[in-house]
Enzyme design. Structure first.
Site, mmCIF file in Angstrom:
data_model
loop_
_atom_site.group_PDB
_atom_site.id
_atom_site.type_symbol
_atom_site.label_atom_id
_atom_site.label_comp_id
_atom_site.label_asym_id
_atom_site.label_seq_id
_atom_site.Cartn_x
_atom_site.Cartn_y
_atom_site.Cartn_z
ATOM 1 N N MET A 6 0.842 -1.197 0.000
ATOM 2 C CA MET A 6 0.000 0.000 0.000
ATOM 3 C C MET A 6 0.885 1.258 0.000
ATOM 4 O O MET A 6 1.825 1.340 -0.757
ATOM 5 C CB MET A 6 -0.977 -0.034 1.167
ATOM 6 C CG MET A 6 -1.799 -1.298 1.228
ATOM 7 S SD MET A 6 -2.660 -1.646 -0.317
ATOM 8 C CE MET A 6 -3.685 -2.986 0.154
ATOM 9 N N SER A 7 0.594 2.184 0.913
ATOM 10 C CA SER A 7 1.308 3.462 0.873
ATOM 11 C C SER A 7 2.724 3.393 1.420
ATOM 12 O O SER A 7 3.423 4.413 1.407
ATOM 13 C CB SER A 7 0.508 4.525 1.627
ATOM 14 O OG SER A 7 -0.648 4.874 0.914
ATOM 15 N N MET A 8 3.187 2.240 1.873
ATOM 16 C CA MET A 8 4.620 2.104 2.139
ATOM 17 C C MET A 8 5.407 2.281 0.853
ATOM 18 O O MET A 8 6.598 2.600 0.883
ATOM 19 C CB MET A 8 4.924 0.740 2.764
ATOM 20 C CG MET A 8 4.408 0.581 4.183
ATOM 21 S SD MET A 8 5.178 -0.775 5.077
ATOM 22 C CE MET A 8 4.646 -2.202 4.132
#
Length: 930
Positions: free
Chosen positions: A647-649
């Site tokens: 995801m937003s990692m």
């Protein structure tokens, strides 16, 4: 000698369970097909309690309701005789009571630094039949909350908030200031306690980081039949620790009051003296506190205290009260038993002195009807003229089930003195003669036993059932035929109750605060293997997850989807190359780490590390300490050789690449974006610097509100969708096309605003600078050099552009290697992969004042730099974070790297942080001992 029994049954809000489920799971009419090539694949169900929302204004609905059935005998141990004698009391009564509380709250943004807010609610309550105070078949509709407030950010991270009107305010633990309203009598619902708001409240609050100062003026919402015209003012100073601890000091002064005080007759013989207006001029000082999680030999201990001193020179009053509590957790025993001891004392008036020593509980966390009723007195005994020794034992057979046993030994502080509000004034017979006694004459007042069972049904509903019994020892018995109805007796008083409360005291309010449907299944129940998703050849139609399918990323399907993005969407490889993987040494500490305990944010309860894994729907967990694997586990559809959505990692990987290019002189962080990507010159990005894009301090006319089906994020998502567009589709068709449509709003550099399109703009900048896509650059600069075990991959749009904002899927250990690379300042496996200045720049953090304006309640005091989240805690921790619970958490002081993959039903980490952040800190403290 047993004379009577006390039975109490209560059924709370049973019908509301179905209402909560229906409202909270209602979805938007007409599903919208989304693609994980974009920021998110699904438009979540519309928040049923969100009545209105745009970029500047929000209105939410709120609702509570309940039904209570009561049957009691010998209530208050037959001591509830009021000194004034103006109220009829029946210790044996049965009745029903109901209430409902609808309302709405609102919040609006005035400027980036200021906002206004408020709430309006009403309570309708009713008592059916006659209650213990001879009131019945009565009820009222009254205003509960009705206030307006203003917030503003000041210099040096200070915040100011002020509000006026009818509002709830609890100070400290609520020992003196909690309930601003009264129940029962003409309002109905004696025991329910739905009213807590003050009739008039003026509140001024300053806060910075963990410190809070509150000034107040309060007028209680008293019964119209017994309004004693109270007004009180004061201040509260409070500090909150990082792991559930707190400390505070409250001072208050009663400005005006007509409330009466009973004073014991000299020597305790004769009726008490009751003087109207004695409360006016009262001063009170209350210190309260609870320890943070302790280390060393006190690691499993918790200490709490509440101390209050009251004085009033006008009537020569000096009184005191307090309670202390000690708890110890046995982490090595099954069910993790917690043993506690508490002591409470609240002074009574000494009948042998002219001074008034009666402790005034003011507006404490309880109600008069809760006094001495077994189940309540066994928990918190806040009154006058009592002292209590309490022992408790709490066990948790499962993370969802809690069983608590409490015993209380209750004593009188001063003999022949009124208890609480004058109770126990009565006629006593001795030798054929009658004498009026001001209070009880035996020091041992009662023994209480209380057994409670709690079951968490889902995040919005829990069930509580319990049994309690109270026994009062006999006083002097009168001769046969001379019994007095007001005389105390040896009494065993059992109480029973079963309650099912939606929303744990807030009813549907949490549903209103959620932008998504609550989880209906826990981590075990929603396990893809348990549910059988994609099992079989072929899978059954009702267990198949395919594309295009508009709900393949909805819970619980997402628990399978996050491990199988490549089977659903086009992807681009992030190659590890052909070299051998870099080895990771292993020294497992599974059992020790599983038993580490912590308190979730805002809670006094404890939880183990192992329990937190299930609570956060963990799919994979890896912990490195000093470069060695000390903990590694896999759950659900995620396997050791599998890849999971980061995801937003992904953003943090892109930010790291940008920092590397800046440190190596290949990218100028002060350059305007338009000088690198001329296609963005006429957009909001055109006059922004590369650094402003890296830190997300750009001024963009762009809404990333996933709960709004008209938000810009859905247009962006449609553009990113790699699948064929509908024939009538006329919008942008790629990331690049959409980025060229973004308009400017406000000025760059003023505040942090989390908007995914910044990362895709940065991905375009990196691609134009290096001639390589983000996926290729990540492979060349990171993946091949850290000796990754597996290739990673990134989802792409229709022309193969990788989704820089959230498209990465990778193995657990490989992200552990990335975290270790950060911990080592760019060094890994004996090689320097990039300058140490890269990590130093990120660890310095971003603009904390600008970050605070974004209002992340669980990240107060933090910042954002190069798409990494900085906590600025004592360990200097920082993290890569992604929706549904993804994280790489780096703790330099503990030399710890923690990587978690998860598939929590709620996307926002604000729902997960209260459990996960203190858990990370607890493990870090544990590893410091190794």
């Amino acid at each position: 000698m047993i004379r009577s029994t006390d039975r109490s049954f209560a059924f709370f809000a049973l019908a509301l369970v179905a209402i909560t489920s229906q409202l909270a799971t209602r979805s938007l009419a007409g599903p919208i097909t989304r693609s994980l090539a974009g920021p998110i694949t699904e438009s979540p169900p519309k928040d049923p309690m969100l009545l209105l929302e745009n970029d500047r204004f929000k209105v939410r609905g709120h609702f509570q309701a309940g039904v209570n059935a009561v049957s009691e005998t010998n209530l208050f141990w037959d001591l509830a005789r009021l000194a004034t004698g103006n109220t009829t009391f029946d210790a044996d009564a049965e009745w029903l009571e109901y209430y409902t509380e609808p309302g709405f709250s609102f919040e609006g943004i005035l400027t980036p630094e200021s906002s206004f807010f408020g709430k309006i609610s009403a309570v309708a309550s009713y008592t059916d039949s006659i209650d213990a105070f001879d009131e019945g078949n009565t009820g009222e509709v009254t205003l509960e909350e009705g206030f307006f407030g203003y917030r503003v950010d000041l210099e040096e991270d200070w915040k100011l908030e002020t509000s006026f009107g009818a509002r709830v305010l609890k100070l400290g633990t609520g020992m003196l200031i909690s309930n601003g309203g009264g129940d029962g009598f003409e309002r109905g619902a004696l025991k329910f306690g739905p009213r807590e708001a003050w009739k008039r409240a003026g509140i001024l609050q300053f806060s910075q980081d963990r410190f809070q100062a509150t000034g107040f003026y309060l007028e209680p919402n008293e019964l119209s039949s017994n309004d004693t015209n109270n007004g009180l003012a004061g201040f509260d100073l409070r500090w909150d620790g990082s792991a559930g601890g707190f400390a505070g000091l409250t001072y208050l002064h009663v400005v005006e009051s007509d409330a009466p005080y009973p004073k014991a007759a000299p020597g305790g013989v004769g009726p008490p003296t009751v003087t109207v207006g004695d409360r006016e001029g009262l001063n009170a000082l209350n210190f309260y506190g609870r320890t943070d999680k302790l280390g060393g030999p006190l690691e499993n201990w918790t200490f709490a205290t509440d101390l209050a001193y009251e004085w009033n020179p006008d009537i020569d009053l000096k009184a005191w009260g307090g309670r202390q509590k000690i708890e110890y957790v046995f982490p090595d025993l099954p069910w993790r038993p917690t043993l506690g001891y508490s002591y409470q004392i609240f002074s009574g008036d000494d009948p042998n002195t002219p001074t008034q020593e009666r402790f005034d509980p003011l507006y404490y966390n309880g109600s008069p009807s809760a006094w001495a009723s077994g189940s309540k007195s066994a928990m918190v005994f806040i009154n006058s003229n009592v002292q209590t020794h309490g022992v408790s034992l709490r066990v948790s057979p499962t993370p969802k089930d809690t069983l608590t046993l409490r015993y209380s030994h209750v004593r009188v502080d001063e003999l022949r003195s009124p208890v609480q509000f004058g109770q126990a004034t009565r006629t006593q017979f001795s030798g054929g003669l009658s004498t009026v006694v001001t209070g009880v004459t035996e020091p041992h007042l009662s023994d209480d036993l209380f057994l409670e069972y709690s079951r968490i049904i889902n995040p919005n509903t829990y069930l509580t059932a319990g049994f309690s019994a109270s026994r009062m020892l006999p006083e002097e018995m009168p001769p046969i035929g001379q019994e007095d109805s007001s005389m105390s007796s040896s009494t065993t008083s059992p109480h029973f109750f079963i309650s099912c409360i939606t929303g744990a005291a807030w009813a549907l309010t949490l549903c209103a605060a959620s932008a998504e449907a609550p989880a209906q299944l826990d981590a075990i129940e929603s396990d893809p293997k348990t549910l059988g998703w994609m099992e079989g050849f072929p899978p059954p139609p009702d267990k198949t997850i395919v594309q295009p399918d508009s709900n393949y990323f909805s819970f619980p399907k997402l628990r399978w989807t996050v491990c199988h993005f490549r089977e659903l969407l086009p992807t681009k490889q992030v190659s590890r190359g052909l070299g051998a993987p870099a080895p990771l040494e292993t020294s497992l500490l599974h059992e020790e780490i599983d038993e580490v305990t912590f308190s979730p944010l805002g809670s006094e309860d404890t939880m183990t590390w192992e329990e937190s894994l299930g609570a956060n729907y963990t799919d994979g967990m890896l912990i490195l300490h000093k470069g060695k694997i000390v903990y590694e586990r896999y759950f659900g559809a995620f396997r050791e050789d599998g890849k999971h959505g980061a995801m937003s990692m992904t953003k943090s990987m892109v930010g790291l690449l940008a920092e590397i290019l800046v440190a190596e002189g290949e990218l100028d962080e002060d350059a305007l974006v338009s000088t690198i990507v001329p296609e963005l010159e006429r957009t909001a990005f055109g006059d922004a610097t590369v650094r402003q894009v890296m830190d997300m301090t750009t001024g963009l006319d762009y809404s990333e509100n996933y709960s709004d089906p008209e938000a810009d994020v859905w247009i962006y998502n449609a553009a990113a969708n790699p699948l064929p567009k509908p024939a009538d589709y006329e919008g942008p068709r790629t990331y690049y096309e959409y980025l060229q449509t973004v308009a400017k709003e406000g000025d760059h550099g003023e505040a942090f605003g989390y908007k995914t399109i910044n990362t895709d703009a940065l991905g375009w900048i990196l691609a134009r600078t290096t001639g390589k896509s983000v996926a290729e650059l990540l492979s060349d600069r990171i993946w091949r050099r850290i000796g990754a075990e597996q290739d990673a991959y990134m989802t792409v749009d229709s022309i193969g552009v990788p989704f820089a904002g959230g498209g990465l899927s990778a193995g657990l250990r490989d992200l552990g290697r990335v975290g270790q690379l950060m911990l080592n300042g760019g060094n890994f496996n004996g090689r320097s992969l990039f300058p140490t200045a890269v990590v130093e720049s990120i660890r310095q953090g971003g603009d904390r004042e600008g970050f605070a304006k974004a209002g992340y309640k669980t990240l107060e005091g933090g910042s954002y730099k190069s798409m990494w989240w900085l906590f600025h805690n004592d360990h200097g921790a920082y993290a890569a974070r992604g929706v549904h619970g993804q994280t790489i958490y780096v703790d330099p002081k503990a030399e710890m790297v923690l990587v978690r993959f998860a598939s929590h039903p709620q996307a926002k980490n604000a729902y997960i942080d209260p459990t996960s952040l203190p858990a990370y800190e607890a493990v870090a403290k544990f590893l410091l001992t190794k």
